[in-house]
Design an enzyme around this catalytic site. Structure first.
Site, short mmCIF file in Angstrom:
data_model
loop_
_atom_site.label_atom_id
_atom_site.label_comp_id
_atom_site.label_asym_id
_atom_site.label_seq_id
_atom_site.Cartn_x
_atom_site.Cartn_y
_atom_site.Cartn_z
N ARG A 162 131.69 26.47 121.46
CA ARG A 162 131.92 27.81 121.92
C ARG A 162 133.36 28.10 122.09
NH1 ARG A 162 127.29 27.05 120.99
NH2 ARG A 162 125.26 27.84 122.47
N SER A 237 122.91 32.19 127.56
CA SER A 237 123.87 31.05 128.55
C SER A 237 124.87 31.68 129.28
CB SER A 237 124.21 29.76 127.98
OG SER A 237 122.99 29.19 127.08
N GLU A 333 130.51 31.00 129.88
CA GLU A 333 130.46 31.23 128.32
C GLU A 333 130.79 32.71 128.01
OE1 GLU A 333 127.53 32.15 125.75
OE2 GLU A 333 127.33 29.98 125.46
P1 FAD Z 1 130.05 41.31 122.22
O1 FAD Z 1 129.19 40.94 123.31
O2 FAD Z 1 129.94 42.62 121.87
O3 FAD Z 1 131.54 40.74 122.38
C1 FAD Z 1 131.89 39.52 122.61
C2 FAD Z 1 133.29 39.38 122.80
O4 FAD Z 1 133.83 39.37 121.40
C3 FAD Z 1 134.15 40.31 123.57
O5 FAD Z 1 135.12 39.71 124.07
C4 FAD Z 1 134.66 41.31 122.38
O6 FAD Z 1 135.76 42.09 122.84
C5 FAD Z 1 134.64 40.41 121.65
N1 FAD Z 1 134.45 40.99 119.85
C6 FAD Z 1 133.22 41.76 119.39
N2 FAD Z 1 133.42 42.18 118.24
C7 FAD Z 1 134.77 41.59 117.74
C8 FAD Z 1 135.29 41.70 116.35
N3 FAD Z 1 134.54 42.15 115.30
N4 FAD Z 1 136.43 41.12 116.52
C9 FAD Z 1 136.95 40.49 117.56
N5 FAD Z 1 136.41 40.51 118.43
C10 FAD Z 1 135.19 41.13 118.91
N6 FAD Z 1 125.32 32.47 121.57
C11 FAD Z 1 125.24 31.36 121.10
O7 FAD Z 1 126.35 31.02 120.61
N7 FAD Z 1 123.87 30.56 120.90
C12 FAD Z 1 122.85 31.17 121.28
O8 FAD Z 1 122.00 30.29 120.87
C13 FAD Z 1 122.97 32.47 122.00
N8 FAD Z 1 121.78 32.98 122.34
C14 FAD Z 1 121.75 33.93 123.02
C15 FAD Z 1 120.54 34.45 123.67
C16 FAD Z 1 120.36 35.67 124.29
C17 FAD Z 1 119.05 36.34 124.74
C18 FAD Z 1 121.66 36.58 124.44
C19 FAD Z 1 121.59 37.91 124.90
C20 FAD Z 1 122.89 36.17 124.09
C21 FAD Z 1 122.77 34.73 123.22
N9 FAD Z 1 123.90 34.19 122.79
C22 FAD Z 1 124.04 33.00 122.02
C23 FAD Z 1 125.29 34.95 123.16
C24 FAD Z 1 125.88 36.10 122.11
O9 FAD Z 1 124.62 36.56 121.29
C25 FAD Z 1 126.72 35.52 120.94
O10 FAD Z 1 127.82 35.18 121.69
C26 FAD Z 1 127.12 36.76 119.85
O11 FAD Z 1 127.85 36.44 119.14
C27 FAD Z 1 127.93 37.86 120.75
O12 FAD Z 1 128.08 39.20 119.77
P2 FAD Z 1 128.06 40.50 120.32
O13 FAD Z 1 128.18 41.13 119.00
O14 FAD Z 1 127.01 40.93 121.21
O15 FAD Z 1 129.46 40.42 121.16
N1 EPU Z 2 117.75 21.98 131.67
C1 EPU Z 2 117.29 21.97 132.79
N2 EPU Z 2 116.71 23.01 133.59
C2 EPU Z 2 116.82 24.21 132.86
C3 EPU Z 2 117.40 24.24 131.80
C4 EPU Z 2 117.87 23.28 130.95
O1 EPU Z 2 116.76 20.73 133.39
O2 EPU Z 2 116.52 25.19 133.44
C5 EPU Z 2 118.07 20.67 130.95
C6 EPU Z 2 117.07 19.87 130.23
O3 EPU Z 2 117.22 18.69 130.23
C7 EPU Z 2 117.00 20.50 128.80
C8 EPU Z 2 118.49 20.61 128.68
O4 EPU Z 2 119.00 21.14 129.78
O5 EPU Z 2 116.38 19.64 127.74
C9 EPU Z 2 119.04 21.29 127.39
O6 EPU Z 2 118.43 22.79 127.52
P1 EPU Z 2 118.33 23.76 126.28
O7 EPU Z 2 117.42 22.93 125.04
O8 EPU Z 2 117.47 24.84 126.68
O9 EPU Z 2 119.57 24.19 125.97
P2 EPU Z 2 120.73 24.36 126.76
O10 EPU Z 2 121.83 23.49 126.74
O11 EPU Z 2 120.54 24.98 128.10
C10 EPU Z 2 122.05 25.35 124.76
C11 EPU Z 2 122.95 26.56 124.46
C12 EPU Z 2 122.09 27.63 123.77
C13 EPU Z 2 121.32 27.28 122.69
C14 EPU Z 2 120.40 26.05 123.14
C15 EPU Z 2 119.77 25.41 121.96
C16 EPU Z 2 125.14 26.28 125.66
C17 EPU Z 2 126.09 26.94 126.70
N3 EPU Z 2 123.58 26.95 125.31
O12 EPU Z 2 121.57 25.81 125.74
O13 EPU Z 2 122.95 28.86 123.43
O14 EPU Z 2 120.69 28.40 122.24
O15 EPU Z 2 121.32 25.04 123.64
O16 EPU Z 2 120.82 24.68 121.08
O17 EPU Z 2 125.45 25.62 124.86
C18 EPU Z 2 124.12 30.69 124.46
O18 EPU Z 2 125.13 30.24 124.16
O19 EPU Z 2 123.85 32.15 124.95
C19 EPU Z 2 122.88 30.05 124.19
C20 EPU Z 2 121.59 30.45 124.55
#
Ligand code: FAD
Ligand code: EPU
Length: 337
Positions: A162, A237, A333
């Protein structure tokens, strides 16, 4: 280029926080981006993509540049591989689905992540055993000081968990305009090692999955656990999973042998922050309209009218409680603005 005034950012952030942008401009090309950066009278600019990784705690008093530059193009191909260039304003998940439909492999584990492709390098998006760094060849970014396009090869991005150069020494200096991905055309190297993918596939008796089946499995797992921002405001997250060294890990695990963990390297361990937060009793809790999701304790939610500061207060309370109970620091994050 049209500059709007006093625009509500509620539809532009997945937390659904209702703050205003004093000035707001839709950017649809790199030329328009340079033009906007040259504008006088707006010394500061705020870059917004899909708004899925920001917590807005106040009105934005400057010019918001909403990146909406579209386009994708195969720029190089061989029998086995291709390079796909995607402009920064394309939606990430739609790009993944497009690749899956064309049987281009590499992005399937990253299905259903919201946001723009241009934001993906910022935090090196990752899920289900794959990170952007595994497929990114280079990205291009406009340097704000010089208005020149600069290329960042994969190594130049200093990717980590991240993390990237764009969150550190490059913060606020570059606007990513496009990314180039290396994808497979055949003999896809699939990655289903992440526990729940195999379980999801075995429900359907799939033993040799196609990339489409992996994408569908990831989508099903995510829909089960994560709230849909269209129905319940959130930013995925809210915190990173903490990584601690071997010494701290042994102290922690000897008093909490039941805790889940992953070994990251010889001397570092990742502890799921979701587990720590759940153990502290926050899962499913609600404080006014700010809350912790009932299925995933790592996800903070807006039940309707929470302000950014109410969500931030809850985040601070969670960080303090986890640290005082476990001696482990967790950090956001999400980008707090
Ligand atoms: P924004 O929220 O618009 O911007 C984020 C940051 O980037 C801000 O600081 C902004 O100023 C900057 N920025 C935006 N565009 C640019 C650009 N073109 N150049 C330079 N800076 C820029 N993330 C994960 O890694 N893994 C996941 O599994 C994951 N799951 C998610 C699930 C949900 C339901 C949600 C809501 C979010 C999740 N995220 C996850 C977080 C998010 O989707 C990612 O971080 C995504 O890349 C953000 O993109 P955005 O365009 O919405 O960024
Ligand atoms: N867990 C709990 N309770 C909860 C949630 C999680 O005990 O309420 C424990 C469980 O042991 C579970 C473990 O945490 O097995 C891991 O949970 P999960 O697989 O849901 O993944 P996560 O670590 O919570 C990360 C990323 C997610 C990504 C998933 C799948 C980060 C900060 N988050 O979540 O990314 O989708 O793994 O790879 O690394 C995001 O960045 O926004 C995001 C959603």
């Amino acid at each position: 280029m049209h500059i709007q005034k006093n625009i509500s950012l509620k539809p532009y952030n997945t937390f659904g926080i209702d703050v205003k942008a004093k000035y707001f401009c839709e950017i649809t090309s790199t030329e328009e981006l340079s033009e906007a950066l040259r504008l006088e009278g707006y010394p500061e600019k705020f870059i917004l993509g899909g708004g899925s990784n920001v917590l807005l705690t106040k009105d934005i008093d400057t010019l918001v540049l909403h990146i909406n530059i579209k386009g994708k193009e195969v720029i190089k191909k061989s029998e086995e591989q291709l390079y796909l260039k995607v402009m920064a304003g394309e939606n990430w998940h739609e790009t993944v689905l497009w690749c899956v439909d064309h049987d281009f492999g590499g992005l399937e584990n990253l299905s259903l992540i919201p946001g723009n492709t241009g934001s993906a390098p910022l935090q090196n998006i990752g899920a289900y055993g794959v990170e952007l760094k595994d497929v990114l060849v280079y990205c291009e970014a406009l340097e704000i000081a010089t208005l020149k396009i600069k290329r960042f090869n994969n190594d130049d991005c200093h990717f980590g968990y991240r993390d990237s150069i764009f969150k550190n020494e490059g913060k606020g200096r570059f606007i990513i305009t496009s990314i180039v991905l290396k994808l497979s055309k055949k003999n896809h190297r699939t990655n289903t090692a992440y526990g729940s993918i195999e379980a999801e596939l075995s429900k359907k008796n799939i033993t040799r999955p196609t990339i489409k089946e992996i994408s569908e499995a990831v989508i099903a797992i995510r829909q089960d656990k994560l709230p849909d921002p269209k129905k319940l405001g959130n930013s995925g997250s809210f915190f990173k999973n903490p990584v601690i060294d071997g010494k701290a890990f042994h102290v922690f695990i000897s008093s909490h042998p039941e805790a889940p963990y992953y070994k990251v390297s010889e001397d570092s361990y990742k502890i799921p922050a979701g587990w720590l937060i759940e153990q502290c009793g926050f899962k499913g809790q609600r404080f006014g309209d700010a809350g912790v999701h009932k299925n995933q304790a790592l996800v903070l939610v807006n039940h309707g009218h929470a302000t950014g500061n109410e969500i931030l207060d809850l985040a601070n309370k969670i960080m303090e409680t986890v640290e005082s109970r476990y001696g482990i620091k967790i950090v956001p994050e999400v980008n707090i603005v």
